[in-house]
Design an enzyme around this catalytic site. Structure first.
Site, PDB file in Angstrom:
ATOM      1  N   CYS A  97      16.127   5.616 -14.460  1.00 37.53           N
ATOM      2  CA  CYS A  97      16.652   5.974 -15.782  1.00 37.53           C
ATOM      3  C   CYS A  97      17.490   7.243 -15.759  1.00 37.53           C
ATOM      4  CB  CYS A  97      15.500   6.234 -16.747  1.00 37.53           C
ATOM      5  SG  CYS A  97      14.198   5.024 -16.637  1.00 37.53           S
ATOM      6  N   ASN A 294      17.306   5.946 -21.980  1.00 46.78           N
ATOM      7  CA  ASN A 294      17.760   5.052 -20.903  1.00 46.78           C
ATOM      8  C   ASN A 294      17.930   3.628 -21.476  1.00 46.78           C
ATOM      9  OD1 ASN A 294      14.991   4.480 -21.241  1.00 46.78           O
ATOM     10  ND2 ASN A 294      15.002   3.536 -19.213  1.00 46.78           N
ATOM     11  N   CYS A 296      16.449   0.629 -21.537  1.00 43.69           N
ATOM     12  CA  CYS A 296      15.459  -0.174 -22.304  1.00 43.69           C
ATOM     13  C   CYS A 296      14.676   0.671 -23.298  1.00 43.69           C
ATOM     14  CB  CYS A 296      14.556  -0.901 -21.325  1.00 43.69           C
ATOM     15  SG  CYS A 296      15.499  -1.939 -20.184  1.00 43.69           S
ATOM     16  N   GLY A 297      15.042   1.944 -23.453  1.00 37.76           N
ATOM     17  CA  GLY A 297      14.502   2.764 -24.539  1.00 37.76           C
ATOM     18  C   GLY A 297      13.237   3.532 -24.222  1.00 37.76           C
ATOM     19  N   GLU A 298      12.653   3.311 -23.021  1.00 36.98           N
ATOM     20  CA  GLU A 298      11.351   3.927 -22.761  1.00 36.98           C
ATOM     21  C   GLU A 298      11.436   5.378 -22.327  1.00 36.98           C
ATOM     22  OE1 GLU A 298      12.769   1.638 -20.948  1.00 36.98           O
ATOM     23  OE2 GLU A 298      12.389   1.846 -18.814  1.00 36.98           O
ATOM     24  N   GLY A 484      10.193  -5.466 -15.799  1.00 39.29           N
ATOM     25  CA  GLY A 484      10.771  -6.811 -15.685  1.00 39.29           C
ATOM     26  C   GLY A 484      10.667  -7.386 -14.281  1.00 39.29           C
ATOM     27  N   ILE A 486       9.207  -5.554 -11.366  1.00 38.72           N
ATOM     28  CA  ILE A 486       8.017  -5.183 -10.576  1.00 38.72           C
ATOM     29  C   ILE A 486       6.780  -5.949 -11.030  1.00 38.72           C
ATOM     30  CG2 ILE A 486       8.865  -2.942  -9.802  1.00 38.72           C
ATOM     31  CD1 ILE A 486       7.003  -1.663 -11.935  1.00 38.72           C
TER      32      ILE A 486
HETATM   33  N1  UDP Z   1      17.053  -1.154 -15.139  1.00 43.78           N
HETATM   34  C1  UDP Z   1      18.361  -1.349 -14.730  1.00 43.78           C
HETATM   35  N2  UDP Z   1      18.797  -2.624 -14.441  1.00 43.78           N
HETATM   36  C2  UDP Z   1      17.975  -3.700 -14.536  1.00 43.78           C
HETATM   37  C3  UDP Z   1      16.649  -3.507 -14.954  1.00 43.78           C
HETATM   38  C4  UDP Z   1      16.215  -2.224 -15.241  1.00 43.78           C
HETATM   39  O1  UDP Z   1      19.113  -0.405 -14.648  1.00 43.78           O
HETATM   40  O2  UDP Z   1      18.414  -4.828 -14.242  1.00 43.78           O
HETATM   41  C5  UDP Z   1      16.575   0.225 -15.434  1.00 43.78           C
HETATM   42  C6  UDP Z   1      16.669   0.583 -16.896  1.00 43.78           C
HETATM   43  O3  UDP Z   1      16.855   1.977 -17.031  1.00 43.78           O
HETATM   44  C7  UDP Z   1      15.298   0.204 -17.411  1.00 43.78           C
HETATM   45  C8  UDP Z   1      14.446   0.675 -16.259  1.00 43.78           C
HETATM   46  O4  UDP Z   1      15.215   0.331 -15.101  1.00 43.78           O
HETATM   47  O5  UDP Z   1      15.029   0.844 -18.610  1.00 43.78           O
HETATM   48  C9  UDP Z   1      13.094   0.068 -16.155  1.00 43.78           C
HETATM   49  O6  UDP Z   1      13.160  -1.340 -16.270  1.00 43.78           O
HETATM   50  P1  UDP Z   1      12.072  -2.279 -15.604  1.00 43.78           P
HETATM   51  O7  UDP Z   1      10.732  -1.646 -15.797  1.00 43.78           O
HETATM   52  O8  UDP Z   1      12.262  -3.658 -16.112  1.00 43.78           O
HETATM   53  O9  UDP Z   1      12.464  -2.194 -14.056  1.00 43.78           O
HETATM   54  P2  UDP Z   1      11.745  -2.723 -12.720  1.00 43.78           P
HETATM   55  O10 UDP Z   1      11.279  -1.508 -11.991  1.00 43.78           O
HETATM   56  O11 UDP Z   1      10.660  -3.692 -13.081  1.00 43.78           O
HETATM   57  O12 UDP Z   1      12.845  -3.393 -11.959  1.00 43.78           O
END
Ligand code: UDP
Length: 634
Positions: A97, A294, A296-298, A484, A486
């Site tokens: 983020c 960032n 997704c807002g978290e 999404g 992980i």
């Molecule tokens: N994110 C991104 N691209 C993606 C998915 C996520 O840049 O395709 C970034 C974005 O800042 C999002 C953060 O990763 O808010 C966390 O997303 P997520 O938890 O889904 O990521 P993971 O670690 O599961 O891939």
């Protein structure tokens, strides 16, 4: 392959083929197009690389490496994707983020694009506050007129399109525009006609705006070209703005909120970001105000900040119909150490980013597998028991995480901005808090859940507070991310979401697959119902069992899906987690197709009232392409 002789270990012993496939396609290191490591080796790579920080910080590299490997390979913890993908590689950028600042001039805009390109290239996402850009039609110094923030967003979108070609990940962006900007309606409606595919958009709203909407009052919109002070305002500053600046236009606040709700009803965008609530919880006010989040807002962040995230897989802590609090505490401590080490070992795309990150050392420990935990404990998602358990569980995570950060501070020193922080004054990030009684009714909590909570170790917040005032290592500890990817790798339900559907097709850019919810499958098996007829019946019923006469009511209650669950419970769940989360909670309020614009407005108002930091809705089938969709024709 699975035919290989010998015993499988680590992640290879429990991962699903979908999870392994995702690892092979996107995460494992490749040379000349060939994967050159196994999934376990990838986790060893991550553990070793991150643990290198221990060398300069005076810890034990070997011990850390083993502990890091153990919590990941057991599926109890996963860092955000960039940490898994990039550890030990040339551009070892490990955070997910970023927030990149923009000013109202060409140099700043194009330099932000350049920084964003690097962020996307390393698989991360960035948020931007477009409020400083002058409105459409505003004069330019070389003559002519400005094209406005939305036109610049299109430019960012193009760049993201180009960069993601050949990349491993969607180039995700958050575009924020504050509620005082003259181009607000253009912004609200900017995704209605398609385009801006790489953006989530959110209106940055003030408490004053929400109150004006409630009382059907007038609301002033300004051009930053005429009133530069409108950038980064909070509600308290608005009267001064109203006195000193002349508005370009005046509109009814309620019609703006209505317009936002209508667009969100149609496309899922915009969401809202609650600026006053976010800034009430800003741990380092001396460094300025938070204006964006960032993608997704978290993670609300200051300009140039980045944050690395990691999530505990809650389903793995269910033991003997209760929670294994000891194991959870052990893992929280290791995860906090891991995320603090990530700050040291990460490569940063800009010196400004590295400086900002190391000034506050924000980390974001969160959770996934919440629906799994509830299903294992047989607690319906939409119940006071679930909200109460969420409250007590997240409090525990917040407590141990802050305690560990205090301990790390004694070992490694506090974050540099600590002297100017709320922590120095003995205030936790989550204070002030909305009261739990506004969110749930404790008298309705089941005895079983009371006894799970009663087995929780005793928390001594006064001790943690006074130790924090001596020094703490990280300005934020917790974040609830969407998880999404992980969650697929860890074989967990995502984030704090309910099951989306009990049978569905998941589509990624690479392939699609059918999934039958494991709890449904187990129950069908136990009750002698695992046959094509029954599965077809669930499919015909939209992937849900609620209302199916052959399914007992307790099973119907525990296996509620995102669309079965009323939006009020979605919002309450987000709000109850937010009570203890330092950053924010990413949550989608999924709504049925027949939800109305008024329902969406209801979600917005309720989320604001319950002190969420932002809110996103998604109405079933309102967008052409959905990441997850219930398919009737399997
Ligand atoms: N994110 C991104 N691209 C993606 C998915 C996520 O840049 O395709 C970034 C974005 O800042 C999002 C953060 O990763 O808010 C966390 O997303 P997520 O938890 O889904 O990521 P993971 O670690 O599961 O891939």
């Amino acid at each position: 392959g699975s035919e290989a002789p010998g015993k499988l270990e680590g992640i290879e012993s429990w991962a699903t083929w979908v999870g392994l496939n995702l690892l092979y396609e996107r995460y494992l290191v490749k040379r000349k197009g060939f994967v050159v490591e196994t999934p376990n080796e990838a986790l060893e790579r991550v553990a070793s690389f991150v643990a290198e920080a221990e060398l300069s910080l005076g810890g034990s590299l070997d011990a850390a490496r083993q502990e890091f490997y153990e919590i990941m390979s057991s599926g109890r913890f996963m860092p955000n994707s960039p940490t898994i993908m990039n550890s030990g590689t040339k551009y070892h950028q490990l955070a997910a983020c970023f927030v990149i600042p923009l000013e109202d001039d060409m140099d700043s805009i194009f330099s932000a694009l350049n920084t964003a390109a690097w962020v996307f290239k390393t698989g991360a996402g960035a948020g931007f506050d477009f409020t400083p850009l002058r409105g459409r039609g505003s004069p330019l110094s070389f003559g002519g007129t400005a094209s406005g923030p939305v036109s610049f967003m299109k430019l960012f979108d193009e760049v993201a399109d180009v960069i993601k070609e050949g990349g491993r990940r969607r180039a995700a962006m958050m575009g924020v525009l504050h509620d005082v900007h003259v181009d607000l309606e253009d912004f609200i409606n900017s995704k209605l006609s398609g385009g801006l595919e790489n953006f989530n958009i959110s209106v940055g709203v003030h408490d004053a705006f929400m109150m004006a909407a409630a009382s059907d009052s007038e609301w002033n919109l300004y051009d930053p070209n005429e009133c530069p002070q409108l950038v980064g305002l909070l509600s308290g500053d608005l009267p001064d703005l109203w006195r000193r600046c002349s508005p370009r236009r005046t509109v009814r606040a309620s019609s703006l909120l209505e317009e936002a709700a209508r667009a969100a009803w149609e496309t899922g965008d915009p969401g809202l970001v609650f600026l006053d609530t976010i800034n009430q919880h800003n741990p380092t006010p001396r460094l300025g105000r938070i204006r964006a989040t960032n993608p997704c807002g978290e993670t609300p962040l200051l300009s140039w900040e980045a944050c690395n995230l990691g999530s505990l897989n809650l389903g793995r802590y269910v033991k003997d119909e209760g929670i294994d609090w000891e194991l959870l505490e052990h893992d929280i401590r290791i995860a906090v150490r891991f995320l603090d080490d990530v700050i040291e070992t990460s490569w940063y795309p800009r010196p400004e980013i590295e400086a900002a990150v190391k000034r506050t050392r924000k980390i974001g420990l969160g959770v996934m597998g919440w629906a799994d935990m509830l299903a294992k404990l047989k607690i319906p998602y939409d119940s006071d028991s679930a909200l109460y358990l969420a409250d007590k569980l997240m409090e525990f995570i917040a407590y141990v995480a802050r305690d560990e950060s205090n301990r790390l501070s004694r070992e490694r020193g506090p974050y540099p901005e600590f002297p100017g922080s709320i922590h120095k004054d003995g205030r936790f990030n989550f204070e002030p808090q909305v009261s739990s009684s506004q969110i749930y009714d404790e008298s309705k909590v089941s005895d079983a859940v009371h006894s799970i909570v009663n087995s929780r170790p005793k928390l001594d917040w006064d001790r943690v507070r006074s130790e924090m005032m001596e020094g703490t290592r990280n300005a934020t500890m917790t974040t609830i991310a969407p998880t999404g990817s992980i969650s697929i790798i860890a074989d967990a339900s995502s984030s704090i979401e309910p099951f989306y559907s009990l049978i569905y097709i998941r589509q990624s850019s690479l392939f699609s697959w059918v999934e039958l919810n494991r709890f449904l499958r187990d129950w069908l098996q136990e009750s002698n119902n695992l046959n094509a007829e029954k599965i077809k019946d669930v499919i015909r019923h939209g992937g849900s069992v609620r209302g199916l006469s052959w399914v007992p009511s307790d099973v119907q209650a525990v296996l509620g899906t995102a669309l079965d669950i009323d939006w009020r419970w979605h919002v309450r769940m987000q709000a109850v987690f937010q009570r203890w989360v330092d950053n924010a909670v990413s949550k989608t309020v999924n709504m049925r197709r027949d939800a109305t614009v008024d329902d969406v407005k209801g979600v917005f108002i309720e989320a604001w009232r319950l002190k969420c930091k932002g809110i996103t809705v998604f109405r079933d089938q309102s967008k052409g392409v959905q990441v997850m969709s219930v398919n009737q024709n399997i």
